[in-house]
Design an enzyme around this catalytic site. Structure first.
Site, PDB file in Angstrom:
ATOM      1  N   PRO A 178       0.782  -1.224   0.000  1.00 15.30           N
ATOM      2  CA  PRO A 178       0.000   0.000   0.000  1.00 15.30           C
ATOM      3  C   PRO A 178       0.826   1.292   0.000  1.00 15.30           C
ATOM      4  O   PRO A 178       1.839   1.379   0.707  1.00 15.30           O
ATOM      5  CB  PRO A 178      -0.834  -0.105   1.284  1.00 15.30           C
ATOM      6  CG  PRO A 178      -0.168  -1.133   2.112  1.00 15.30           C
ATOM      7  CD  PRO A 178       0.492  -2.080   1.161  1.00 15.30           C
ATOM      8  N   ASN A 179       0.359   2.214  -0.793  1.00 14.58           N
ATOM      9  CA  ASN A 179       0.915   3.571  -0.905  1.00 14.58           C
ATOM     10  C   ASN A 179       2.241   3.635  -1.669  1.00 14.58           C
ATOM     11  O   ASN A 179       2.754   4.729  -1.915  1.00 14.58           O
ATOM     12  CB  ASN A 179       1.072   4.236   0.476  1.00 14.58           C
ATOM     13  CG  ASN A 179      -0.255   4.331   1.196  1.00 14.58           C
ATOM     14  OD1 ASN A 179      -1.200   4.896   0.637  1.00 14.58           O
ATOM     15  ND2 ASN A 179      -0.360   3.773   2.375  1.00 14.58           N
ATOM     16  N   ARG A 234       5.079  10.882  -2.362  1.00 11.92           N
ATOM     17  CA  ARG A 234       4.792  10.515  -0.977  1.00 11.92           C
ATOM     18  C   ARG A 234       6.018  10.763  -0.076  1.00 11.92           C
ATOM     19  O   ARG A 234       7.065  10.151  -0.280  1.00 11.92           O
ATOM     20  CB  ARG A 234       4.467   9.018  -0.986  1.00 11.92           C
ATOM     21  CG  ARG A 234       4.323   8.412   0.342  1.00 11.92           C
ATOM     22  CD  ARG A 234       4.301   6.902   0.257  1.00 11.92           C
ATOM     23  NE  ARG A 234       3.984   6.420   1.569  1.00 11.92           N
ATOM     24  CZ  ARG A 234       4.259   5.210   2.007  1.00 11.92           C
ATOM     25  NH1 ARG A 234       4.821   4.331   1.225  1.00 11.92           N
ATOM     26  NH2 ARG A 234       3.946   4.868   3.229  1.00 11.92           N
ATOM     27  N   TYR A 263      11.197   8.701   1.451  1.00  8.36           N
ATOM     28  CA  TYR A 263      11.205   7.683   0.391  1.00  8.36           C
ATOM     29  C   TYR A 263      11.852   8.170  -0.913  1.00  8.36           C
ATOM     30  O   TYR A 263      11.897   7.411  -1.885  1.00  8.36           O
ATOM     31  CB  TYR A 263       9.769   7.202   0.121  1.00  8.36           C
ATOM     32  CG  TYR A 263       9.089   6.638   1.356  1.00  8.36           C
ATOM     33  CD1 TYR A 263       9.577   5.496   1.978  1.00  8.36           C
ATOM     34  CD2 TYR A 263       7.973   7.268   1.917  1.00  8.36           C
ATOM     35  CE1 TYR A 263       8.974   4.981   3.121  1.00  8.36           C
ATOM     36  CE2 TYR A 263       7.358   6.761   3.061  1.00  8.36           C
ATOM     37  CZ  TYR A 263       7.864   5.619   3.658  1.00  8.36           C
ATOM     38  OH  TYR A 263       7.266   5.114   4.791  1.00  8.36           O
ATOM     39  N   ASN A 283       8.054  -5.581  -0.657  1.00  3.90           N
ATOM     40  CA  ASN A 283       7.889  -4.457   0.259  1.00  3.90           C
ATOM     41  C   ASN A 283       6.404  -4.420   0.612  1.00  3.90           C
ATOM     42  O   ASN A 283       5.591  -3.857  -0.122  1.00  3.90           O
ATOM     43  CB  ASN A 283       8.332  -3.137  -0.374  1.00  3.90           C
ATOM     44  CG  ASN A 283       8.296  -1.992   0.642  1.00  3.90           C
ATOM     45  OD1 ASN A 283       7.690  -2.122   1.713  1.00  3.90           O
ATOM     46  ND2 ASN A 283       8.912  -0.871   0.310  1.00  3.90           N
ATOM     47  N   ALA A 332       2.989  -0.953   4.976  1.00  7.77           N
ATOM     48  CA  ALA A 332       2.387  -0.968   6.327  1.00  7.77           C
ATOM     49  C   ALA A 332       1.927  -2.360   6.751  1.00  7.77           C
ATOM     50  O   ALA A 332       1.937  -2.680   7.949  1.00  7.77           O
ATOM     51  CB  ALA A 332       1.220   0.014   6.378  1.00  7.77           C
ATOM     52  N   GLU A 381      12.314  -9.504   2.466  1.00  8.51           N
ATOM     53  CA  GLU A 381      11.566  -8.341   2.950  1.00  8.51           C
ATOM     54  C   GLU A 381      12.394  -7.088   2.674  1.00  8.51           C
ATOM     55  O   GLU A 381      13.575  -7.035   3.022  1.00  8.51           O
ATOM     56  CB  GLU A 381      11.349  -8.497   4.465  1.00  8.51           C
ATOM     57  CG  GLU A 381      10.761  -7.267   5.126  1.00  8.51           C
ATOM     58  CD  GLU A 381      10.767  -7.376   6.661  1.00  8.51           C
ATOM     59  OE1 GLU A 381      11.404  -8.292   7.209  1.00  8.51           O
ATOM     60  OE2 GLU A 381      10.126  -6.514   7.282  1.00  8.51           O
ATOM     61  N   HIS A 436      12.503  -2.690   2.719  1.00  7.08           N
ATOM     62  CA  HIS A 436      11.959  -1.373   3.059  1.00  7.08           C
ATOM     63  C   HIS A 436      12.909  -0.313   2.552  1.00  7.08           C
ATOM     64  O   HIS A 436      14.132  -0.470   2.680  1.00  7.08           O
ATOM     65  CB  HIS A 436      11.787  -1.219   4.577  1.00  7.08           C
ATOM     66  CG  HIS A 436      10.874  -2.253   5.138  1.00  7.08           C
ATOM     67  ND1 HIS A 436       9.516  -2.209   4.938  1.00  7.08           N
ATOM     68  CD2 HIS A 436      11.124  -3.378   5.835  1.00  7.08           C
ATOM     69  CE1 HIS A 436       8.970  -3.270   5.513  1.00  7.08           C
ATOM     70  NE2 HIS A 436       9.928  -4.000   6.052  1.00  7.08           N
ATOM     71  N   ARG A 491      12.586   4.518  13.087  1.00 10.49           N
ATOM     72  CA  ARG A 491      11.360   5.319  13.009  1.00 10.49           C
ATOM     73  C   ARG A 491      10.456   5.013  14.208  1.00 10.49           C
ATOM     74  O   ARG A 491      10.941   4.692  15.274  1.00 10.49           O
ATOM     75  CB  ARG A 491      10.685   5.050  11.657  1.00 10.49           C
ATOM     76  CG  ARG A 491      11.567   5.491  10.482  1.00 10.49           C
ATOM     77  CD  ARG A 491      10.903   5.237   9.151  1.00 10.49           C
ATOM     78  NE  ARG A 491       9.666   6.016   9.018  1.00 10.49           N
ATOM     79  CZ  ARG A 491       8.785   5.834   8.017  1.00 10.49           C
ATOM     80  NH1 ARG A 491       9.012   4.919   7.091  1.00 10.49           N
ATOM     81  NH2 ARG A 491       7.701   6.577   7.961  1.00 10.49           N
TER      82      ARG A 491
HETATM   83  C1  DQA Z   1       8.074   1.049   4.129  1.00 12.38           C
HETATM   84  C2  DQA Z   1       8.082   1.228   5.647  1.00 12.38           C
HETATM   85  C3  DQA Z   1       6.704   0.969   6.228  1.00 12.38           C
HETATM   86  O1  DQA Z   1       6.724   1.146   7.647  1.00 12.38           O
HETATM   87  C4  DQA Z   1       5.699   1.952   5.668  1.00 12.38           C
HETATM   88  O2  DQA Z   1       4.405   1.669   6.146  1.00 12.38           O
HETATM   89  C5  DQA Z   1       5.722   1.996   4.175  1.00 12.38           C
HETATM   90  C6  DQA Z   1       7.004   1.904   3.474  1.00 12.38           C
HETATM   91  C7  DQA Z   1       9.431   1.396   3.484  1.00 12.38           C
HETATM   92  O3  DQA Z   1       9.633   1.028   2.341  1.00 12.38           O
HETATM   93  O4  DQA Z   1      10.259   2.049   4.125  1.00 12.38           O
HETATM   94  O5  DQA Z   1       4.701   2.202   3.533  1.00 12.38           O
HETATM   95  O6  DQA Z   1       7.812  -0.331   3.847  1.00 12.38           O
END
Ligand code: DQA
Length: 140
Positions: free
Chosen positions: A10-11, A18, A23, A73, A76, A97, A99, A106
């Site tokens: 998501p996002n 964003r 990011y 990735n 959330a 995994e 990020h 964070r």
């Molecule tokens: C994320 C880190 C997550 O905590 C966050 O919710 C994201 C992006 C990252 O790529 O740093 O949406 O996965």
């Protein structure tokens, strides 16, 4: 040629717009292009998928069971999706995994990953290069 599935949660479709201080300025499309380029160099072919929906991400992980590796990735959902964790545990392909941000530096809730115990490894904190490092681990 290795087949790698690259799955974003998501996002991540809003990359570039964003929270650029966290990011960066690259769009998801340009991050995916950079991954594709490296994949070609390293003898792999990537398939890309992004969704904001948990169920679609579960489906994408299940569909990647025949791949040689998965770069995920889960955004959330990383922090609370037991459904995505179970999908990872259900497939044979190794899942890494990823990020972009350093989730450990964070908010407290981002330090927990429910998917980490069923992943082959984790990469966090290197922006778009987090994906490239995961690709390196799966292909080299
Ligand atoms: C994320 C880190 C997550 O905590 C966050 O919710 C994201 C992006 C990252 O790529 O740093 O949406 O996965």
């Amino acid at each position: 040629m290795k087949k790698i599935a690259v799955i974003n949660g998501p996002n991540m479709n809003l990359l570039g717009k964003r929270e650029p201080e966290k990011y960066g300025n690259l769009t998801l499309e340009s991050v995916n292009q950079a991954i594709s380029q490296k994949a070609e160099e390293w003898g792999a072919r990537c398939e890309f998928f992004q969704s904001n929906s948990e169920g679609e991400l579960v489906g994408a992980v299940q569909n990647a069971s025949a791949a040689d590796g998965v770069i995920l990735n889960a955004a959330a959902y990383t922090h609370y999706s037991v459904a995505i964790r179970d999908a990872i545990a259900a497939i044979d392909a190794p899942v890494i995994e990823v990020h972009m941000s350093n989730v450990h530096a964070r908010e407290e809730f981002r330090r927990q990953s429910v998917i980490a115990p069923v992943c082959a490894g984790s990469v966090a904190g290197f922006g778009a290069k987090s994906y490239i490092l995961a690709l390196y681990a799966l292909t080299r």
